[in-house]
Design a protein around this motif. Sequence first.
Motif, PDB file in Angstrom:
ATOM      1  N   ARG A 186      26.222  67.721  59.146  1.00  5.95           N
ATOM      2  CA  ARG A 186      27.552  67.135  59.197  1.00  5.95           C
ATOM      3  C   ARG A 186      27.574  65.870  58.350  1.00  5.95           C
ATOM      4  O   ARG A 186      26.955  64.881  58.709  1.00  5.95           O
TER       5      ARG A 186
ATOM      6  N   TYR B 227      35.497  62.257  56.286  1.00  6.21           N
ATOM      7  CA  TYR B 227      34.530  62.917  55.410  1.00  6.21           C
ATOM      8  C   TYR B 227      34.562  62.289  54.023  1.00  6.21           C
ATOM      9  O   TYR B 227      35.626  61.950  53.525  1.00  6.21           O
TER      10      TYR B 227
ATOM     11  N   TYR C 117      31.198  70.001  57.590  1.00  6.70           N
ATOM     12  CA  TYR C 117      30.555  70.158  58.889  1.00  6.70           C
ATOM     13  C   TYR C 117      30.195  71.629  58.987  1.00  6.70           C
ATOM     14  O   TYR C 117      31.070  72.487  59.060  1.00  6.70           O
TER      15      TYR C 117
ATOM     16  N   HIS D  39      29.310  75.543  63.841  1.00  6.01           N
ATOM     17  CA  HIS D  39      28.717  75.137  65.122  1.00  6.01           C
ATOM     18  C   HIS D  39      29.676  75.534  66.246  1.00  6.01           C
ATOM     19  O   HIS D  39      30.837  75.875  65.999  1.00  6.01           O
TER      20      HIS D  39
ATOM     21  N   ASP E 292      31.453  73.939  69.707  1.00  6.07           N
ATOM     22  CA  ASP E 292      31.716  72.593  70.219  1.00  6.07           C
ATOM     23  C   ASP E 292      31.089  72.366  71.595  1.00  6.07           C
ATOM     24  O   ASP E 292      30.682  71.258  71.925  1.00  6.07           O
TER      25      ASP E 292
ATOM     26  N   MET F 100      42.171  69.198  67.921  1.00  7.34           N
ATOM     27  CA  MET F 100      41.734  68.440  66.739  1.00  7.34           C
ATOM     28  C   MET F 100      42.919  68.199  65.803  1.00  7.34           C
ATOM     29  O   MET F 100      43.493  69.146  65.273  1.00  7.34           O
TER      30      MET F 100
ATOM     31  N   THR G  27      39.400  74.081  57.939  1.00  8.03           N
ATOM     32  CA  THR G  27      38.571  74.365  59.110  1.00  8.03           C
ATOM     33  C   THR G  27      38.480  75.884  59.220  1.00  8.03           C
ATOM     34  O   THR G  27      39.510  76.550  59.305  1.00  8.03           O
TER      35      THR G  27
ATOM     36  N   HIS H 255      32.717  77.566  64.331  1.00  8.97           N
ATOM     37  CA  HIS H 255      33.641  77.076  63.297  1.00  8.97           C
ATOM     38  C   HIS H 255      32.996  75.928  62.534  1.00  8.97           C
ATOM     39  O   HIS H 255      31.963  75.395  62.959  1.00  8.97           O
TER      40      HIS H 255
ATOM     41  N   GLY I  29      33.814  72.721  59.143  1.00 11.06           N
ATOM     42  CA  GLY I  29      34.732  72.085  58.191  1.00 11.06           C
ATOM     43  C   GLY I  29      34.194  72.303  56.782  1.00 11.06           C
ATOM     44  O   GLY I  29      33.053  71.942  56.492  1.00 11.06           O
TER      45      GLY I  29
ATOM     46  N   LYS J 186      39.510  63.268  54.006  1.00  7.40           N
ATOM     47  CA  LYS J 186      39.848  64.028  55.213  1.00  7.40           C
ATOM     48  C   LYS J 186      39.541  63.193  56.459  1.00  7.40           C
ATOM     49  O   LYS J 186      38.400  62.796  56.686  1.00  7.40           O
TER      50      LYS J 186
ATOM     51  N   ASN K 248      39.281  64.272  67.223  1.00  6.23           N
ATOM     52  CA  ASN K 248      39.008  65.327  68.197  1.00  6.23           C
ATOM     53  C   ASN K 248      39.248  64.828  69.605  1.00  6.23           C
ATOM     54  O   ASN K 248      38.851  63.698  69.940  1.00  6.23           O
TER      55      ASN K 248
ATOM     56  N   TRP L 205      38.105  66.422  73.106  1.00  9.63           N
ATOM     57  CA  TRP L 205      37.478  67.547  73.791  1.00  9.63           C
ATOM     58  C   TRP L 205      37.878  67.516  75.256  1.00  9.63           C
ATOM     59  O   TRP L 205      37.738  66.478  75.923  1.00  9.63           O
TER      60      TRP L 205
HETATM   61  O1  AKG Z   1      36.404  69.028  60.114  1.00 13.45           O
HETATM   62  C1  AKG Z   1      36.696  70.114  60.590  1.00 13.45           C
HETATM   63  O2  AKG Z   1      37.548  70.822  60.071  1.00 13.45           O
HETATM   64  C2  AKG Z   1      35.951  70.609  61.803  1.00 13.45           C
HETATM   65  C3  AKG Z   1      35.396  69.512  62.651  1.00 13.45           C
HETATM   66  C4  AKG Z   1      34.713  69.996  63.871  1.00 13.45           C
HETATM   67  O3  AKG Z   1      34.536  71.152  64.069  1.00 13.45           O
HETATM   68  C5  AKG Z   1      34.229  69.039  64.874  1.00 13.45           C
HETATM   69  O4  AKG Z   1      34.415  67.832  64.683  1.00 13.45           O
HETATM   70  O5  AKG Z   1      33.664  69.489  65.887  1.00 13.45           O
END
Ligand code: AKG
Length: 750
Positions: A402, A481, A487, A490, A492, A524, A536, A570, A572, A580, A584, A586
């Motif tokens: 990442r 980023y 990224y 992975h 989450d 997100m 993404t 998923h 990035g 970018k 997030n 969660w």
């Molecule tokens: O940056 C993205 O599009 C994905 C980010 C992501 O999956 C995360 O932060 O867990």
Amino acid sequence: MVLVLCESAMHLQRDNLKNRFHGKNLWHLLIIIVAIQSSVFGDNADLFSSISDTERLFEIEIQFSRDIVTYVEALENHAKAIRKYVDLAYPEGPLKDVPDKEAFVANPLNSFGMVKRLGPHFLDHDMANLLADQTLMELQTKLSNNSKVFPTASNFEEIVISLSLLQETYQLNSSDLADGFITYDGQKYQSDFRLNPRDMMEIGIGATNSGWWDNGIRWFQIAEQKQRNSTDVVFSKILAQKVREGTIYHDKLLDQRGQFGATHRCFPVPFDKKLKKKKKYKKVKQNVNYIREKILQQKLFHAEIPSQVKKAMSFDMCSNGVREWRTPEHDRRLRCAFIHHQDPYFRLGPFKVEVLNETPFVSMFHNFMHDAEMDHYKDYAKPNLARSVTGLADTQARVQTRTSKQAWLAERWFTFNITEASASTIPQNNDLSPPPLPFEPMKYAVDLDVPGANVARRIKYATGLETERPFSGESFQIANYGLGGQYQIHLDGLGFFDGQINPHREKTQFKHNNAVGDRLATFMAYLTDVEAGGHTVFPLLGVSAKPEKGSAIFWINLHTTGKRDELTIHGGCPVLVGSKWITNKWIYSNDQFQKLTCPLSESEARYPVLQRWLDNGAAFIHEMNSRTNVVIVKLLCILSIVAIASVLGLSENEIPRQTDQQLLDAKMKVHAKAVERQIKFLDNFIDTYYKDYNFTEEDAHEYVSNPINTYMLIKRTSLEWPKLKQILFNDAMDKEYEDILKLADSLSQK
Ligand SMILES: O=C(O)CCC(=O)C(=O)O
Ligand SMILES: [Fe+2]
């Protein structure tokens, strides 16, 4: 890197995949591609992992370039050595300030130029020492202070590698790059910076170091061509040698280890004329497209494939989009909807949702965040950004997978004293028991960040999930980023319910997750648009979401058992042009027990979010349209029956007195009356609401940004339309109509 490869080779043997697929080389090739991809992250990749830091560096550089030029003028006598550096780094004088620094540094070529000037050139000329020797104290201090934050040689390597990664991912043409422009999705992004043959050689070396010998040699060749008429004979010779040695090494690699290997990729045929004549090169078909075709043979919605293949799918989706992955069948249930969950406030201004995948559920909330909120999130995060880490709290490590920087924004705090609360609630005899809560925890809530608290509350309203209680979710994670920032794929969830957290080794984490559960859902939001790249992607679902400032992607990570849903893997994609920013939220699982019904059987593996929303007040735009069409077609049919009857002049008296026809006649009359009533209502509705309505999809964004328009839109769709609907969709009438058709049919057969 080597370890990764060994592991993947073992994986291969274990799964005995060769038996499952005819193309025995396929998996090998896939692994190679992905292995090469994953080798691009060097260590110490810190400086450019966020565009925000790059921007700061650029600001410093602007000042620095002014100071250093003044300095050079003042120290003419001592300047020979320094001038050498300046001539190389700033041949056209100090850099000009640009109004939009973020956009400037977001261009990878500009960033490349900057790192080069401040990295290797700076070091090569021993600038730090030279500067320390000089007498103009003030200027000197300024210059050396500023240069303290300049990048290192390894940062330079890193940026070269980032460029190679971008070239690889987005299939950027080397000659275009050399001329300073990048083409993405039909759009050209121009940079002020032109690559000179030395830069091209550096990038070529970066590419060959990453194993991409084909790209690397192409760079050497272009560099040599550009250098051909130069007076710098020494460098011309160096370049010619690079090409010569490169092609020899390339041919050796190709001949001994094939076009693709664990750490390399070559052209399909050698450069050497003699070698080319070998039989094996005569019928070479294997090229990058060949491999792509193999990857495209993968089926979506299958989690049991090796992670390397998932990575290859993700890479393909980042590069080529998902059009070739999803079929109409996959898209059949996708819709756009207005969602209000029966809340009067949100009936007036419902959430705009686009369903990207039904199961597992992935959706996009459009226009979710306000501009002021997004500015606040970014401003808050900028001074607090730290290199991204992943993993469990007890074993956090900086990761290569990442490349971004992140900060945390805690919107709320609870002031209760756990120890006191625990005395009256849960006995603390077990060390691993979850932290207890007082009887009314919300009484102890203090908002630390008002915009954050508002967004958290809005997420609750939008998703129907709890976000405001002590254990209902994490603070906001804000991430930015940098150049080529990405990224890798992975999940989450931490895997608490999969037994991924060891109660003894990761004790704190275990206690925490014991209380909160796992990351049930991810919400997100994109805080910026991204000019190119940075989508993404969900490789197993064939979903690719384009970052759209203010919109938010929402999906469910866990099965109803609490275990992680592997299909939600998923990542990035690398950012090509632009900056970018995301945030997030969660949402934890344990606190949702009153919100999400428990599954009734084992087979209910996934939460039916869409159905729940539908039940709770979602108006689906597509559905409404198609239903309207059916009604209109029906009306036209009936009208034409009536019209044909009158054109034929079949007056009541002239119709033959046969009972079936009498019946049909009577039924048609009644029906025609009812239809006339419907038309009257429909006319009135159209007259009132759609008379001057000539908007197109392009106007939608602007249209709904006006509150009166939104009010009218909601009024039409939530109040007026249901009234009309009752008149138009009438079961008794439908039945009548069916009878008429049957009767007419039987008569015509007679
Ligand atoms: O940056 C993205 O599009 C994905 C980010 C992501 O999956 C995360 O932060 O867990
Ligand atoms: Fe994620």
